[in-house]
Write a protein that holds these residues in place. Structure first.
Motif, PDB file in Angstrom:
ATOM      1  N   ARG A 160       0.829  -1.210   0.000  1.00  0.00           N
ATOM      2  CA  ARG A 160       0.000   0.000   0.000  1.00  0.00           C
ATOM      3  C   ARG A 160       0.867   1.266   0.000  1.00  0.00           C
ATOM      4  O   ARG A 160       0.626   2.186  -0.767  1.00  0.00           O
ATOM      5  CB  ARG A 160      -0.925  -0.019   1.220  1.00  0.00           C
ATOM      6  N   LEU A 161       1.870   1.244   0.858  1.00  0.00           N
ATOM      7  CA  LEU A 161       2.719   2.432   1.002  1.00  0.00           C
ATOM      8  C   LEU A 161       3.389   2.796  -0.323  1.00  0.00           C
ATOM      9  O   LEU A 161       3.456   3.961  -0.711  1.00  0.00           O
ATOM     10  CB  LEU A 161       3.768   2.101   2.060  1.00  0.00           C
ATOM     11  N   ILE A 204      -3.406  -0.794  12.478  1.00  0.00           N
ATOM     12  CA  ILE A 204      -3.903   0.313  11.637  1.00  0.00           C
ATOM     13  C   ILE A 204      -4.087  -0.119  10.172  1.00  0.00           C
ATOM     14  O   ILE A 204      -5.171   0.003   9.606  1.00  0.00           O
ATOM     15  CB  ILE A 204      -2.904   1.509  11.687  1.00  0.00           C
ATOM     16  N   PRO A 210      -8.541  -0.486   6.366  1.00  0.00           N
ATOM     17  CA  PRO A 210      -7.402   0.142   7.057  1.00  0.00           C
ATOM     18  C   PRO A 210      -7.799   1.514   7.613  1.00  0.00           C
ATOM     19  O   PRO A 210      -8.587   2.228   6.997  1.00  0.00           O
ATOM     20  CB  PRO A 210      -6.351   0.278   5.940  1.00  0.00           C
ATOM     21  N   LYS A 211      -7.262   1.810   8.816  1.00  0.00           N
ATOM     22  CA  LYS A 211      -7.656   3.057   9.495  1.00  0.00           C
ATOM     23  C   LYS A 211      -6.705   4.181   9.094  1.00  0.00           C
ATOM     24  O   LYS A 211      -5.908   4.686   9.892  1.00  0.00           O
ATOM     25  CB  LYS A 211      -7.635   2.837  11.011  1.00  0.00           C
ATOM     26  N   CYS A 215      -3.336   6.840  10.643  1.00  0.00           N
ATOM     27  CA  CYS A 215      -2.036   6.266  10.262  1.00  0.00           C
ATOM     28  C   CYS A 215      -0.929   7.323  10.237  1.00  0.00           C
ATOM     29  O   CYS A 215      -1.099   8.381   9.625  1.00  0.00           O
ATOM     30  CB  CYS A 215      -2.166   5.623   8.883  1.00  0.00           C
ATOM     31  N   CYS A 221       1.642   7.692   1.880  1.00  0.00           N
ATOM     32  CA  CYS A 221       1.098   6.437   1.344  1.00  0.00           C
ATOM     33  C   CYS A 221       0.557   6.611  -0.083  1.00  0.00           C
ATOM     34  O   CYS A 221      -0.413   7.340  -0.314  1.00  0.00           O
ATOM     35  CB  CYS A 221      -0.001   5.927   2.271  1.00  0.00           C
ATOM     36  N   GLN A 229      -6.282   1.755  -1.484  1.00  0.00           N
ATOM     37  CA  GLN A 229      -5.699   0.959  -0.398  1.00  0.00           C
ATOM     38  C   GLN A 229      -6.424  -0.365  -0.150  1.00  0.00           C
ATOM     39  O   GLN A 229      -5.804  -1.365   0.183  1.00  0.00           O
ATOM     40  CB  GLN A 229      -5.588   1.786   0.907  1.00  0.00           C
TER      41      GLN A 229
HETATM   42  S1  SF4 Z   1      -2.415   5.312   4.926  1.00  0.00           S
HETATM   43 FE1  SF4 Z   1      -3.811   3.602   5.064  1.00  0.00          FE
HETATM   44  S2  SF4 Z   1      -3.200   2.173   3.466  1.00  0.00           S
HETATM   45 FE2  SF4 Z   1      -1.530   3.619   3.753  1.00  0.00          FE
HETATM   46  S3  SF4 Z   1      -0.140   2.610   5.184  1.00  0.00           S
HETATM   47 FE3  SF4 Z   1      -1.519   3.900   6.390  1.00  0.00          FE
HETATM   48  S4  SF4 Z   1      -3.248   2.566   6.963  1.00  0.00           S
HETATM   49 FE4  SF4 Z   1      -2.104   1.563   5.304  1.00  0.00          FE
END
Ligand code: SF4
Length: 374
Positions: A160-161, A204, A210-211, A215, A221, A229
């Protein structure tokens, strides 16, 4: 926003990496859960906890971890323990090869490394059961070395990152993710960084929903900025889990129950069990195991009485267990320490895998006296 393909991880922007390191380490310092293996840099504790946490939830691991280190407080005590004692402390946790490898690993550390956990990647990899993830976790958390610790949670965060759309079930993706881990791990505090990634993945950056709002890496991200995501990571579906029927024999001689050690090879090797046979689906009522008892162990038993059915799921296999009660009629003398007649009270002296414990718990409510009326 860049979508990184495998091998292109070296192009990740330096400022982005520095921001990730800074924000993640700060977040971890303030927000991490106070778990028994977190408040230490003892390599033995970190090793035990990381092995226990593979495939197992944190809440389940905590009491096992505390009991294990209480019983085996250091590498030497584990190395000199009997395998049966180690398995007993693992009973119910599943995936028993992990416990056997820990035991073998402790012996190697005592024999080859003077009882001290090695602090280099080259040496630590020589220990049975320590793969790249556990090695990275021990080196970074216990020794502060700049090593990657990439497991399924961390691969999800990286996907995701950095918006990586490769299949994380593929081993080549895992290897590349390990290189990314080695590239981005914080040189200032690799311990917090790796634990921060693990904690972020657990709390997270969860598999579903995902929260992102909470984060610390929100601004860095790639997937979040594109709103994709929830579509990551890409993971191809596992082949369907195969179901096999397993016929299990609860055999009584007066009030004593027959148990035997499973073979040294294959599933649940070397653990105590009741006689059991895998069958193709729809096998005939209780006949097969009865024949096996007679042919393999010289035991004549009554007609099997079907009692109940239970399921147990392994990673790759589902057992549909059918339980039959038998009463011993006649036996040939057998001098085999791996075949025993025991009272119900003695069950806890032996190590039974979870699938068999489920059965033994259920039959505890049925008195042996009643079974003897069979
Ligand atoms: S912003 Fe969202 S998708 Fe990206 S790393 Fe953080 S929790 Fe994960």
């Amino acid at each position: 926003m860049t979508c990184y393909t495998l091998g292109a991880w070296k192009n990740i922007n330096k400022i982005k990496i520095e921001n990730i390191q800074k924000h993640l380490n700060l977040w971890y310092e303030k927000n991490h859960r106070k778990l028994p293996w977190r408040e230490t840099n003892n390599p033995y504790y970190i090793w035990i906890s990381e092995v226990m946490l593979q495939q197992t939830r944190v809440d389940t691991v905590i009491p096992y971890f505390l009991n294990f280190i209480n019983k085996f407080p250091n590498i030497e005590s584990l190395a000199y323990a009997h395998e049966e004692e180690v398995l007993k402390m693992w009973e119910g946790l599943g995936y028993y090869s992990r416990a056997k490898n820990l035991h073998r690993g402790a012996k190697v550390i005592v024999e080859d490394f003077n009882g001290n956990m090695p602090d280099t990647l080259e040496e630590i990899k020589k220990i049975p059961g320590i793969g790249p993830y556990t090695a990275g976790a021990i080196l970074s958390i216990a020794y502060g070395k700049r090593a990657a610790a990439v497991d399924g949670n961390v691969m999800r965060v990286f996907s995701r990152l950095f918006y990586i759309k490769e299949d994380i079930a593929e081993s080549k993706t895992r290897k590349e993710m390990e290189k990314i881990g080695g590239h981005v791990v914080s040189p200032q505090n690799p311990s917090f960084f790796n634990q921060g990634l693990m904690e972020l993945g657990a709390l997270i950056c969860t598999p579903t929903s995902p929260k992102c709002i909470a984060c610390p890496l929100f601004l860095e991200c790639s997937a979040k900025s594109l709103g994709v995501q929830e579509t990551l990571p890409i993971k191809k579906k596992k082949p369907k889990v195969k179901t096999v029927e397993v016929e299990m024999a609860i055999v009584y001689k007066k009030k004593k129950l027959l148990i035997m050690k499973r073979s040294t090879q294959g599933l649940l090797a070397n653990l105590w069990a009741v006689p059991a046979t895998e069958r193709e689906l729809n096998f005939e009522n209780g006949k097969s195991i009865r024949l096996e008892l007679e042919e393999n162990y010289g035991m004549k038993v009554t007609e099997g009485k079907f009692q109940f059915e239970k399921k147990h799921i392994f990673t790759h296999l589902k057992w549909k267990m059918k339980i039959y009660f038998f009463k011993l009629i006649e036996e040939s003398p057998i001098d085999d320490p791996e075949i025993k007649w025991i009272l119900h009270d003695e069950i806890e002296k032996y190590v039974f895998p979870t699938a068999f414990m489920k059965i033994l718990k259920e039959i505890e409510s049925i008195k042996a006296d009643e079974v003897c009326k069979l």
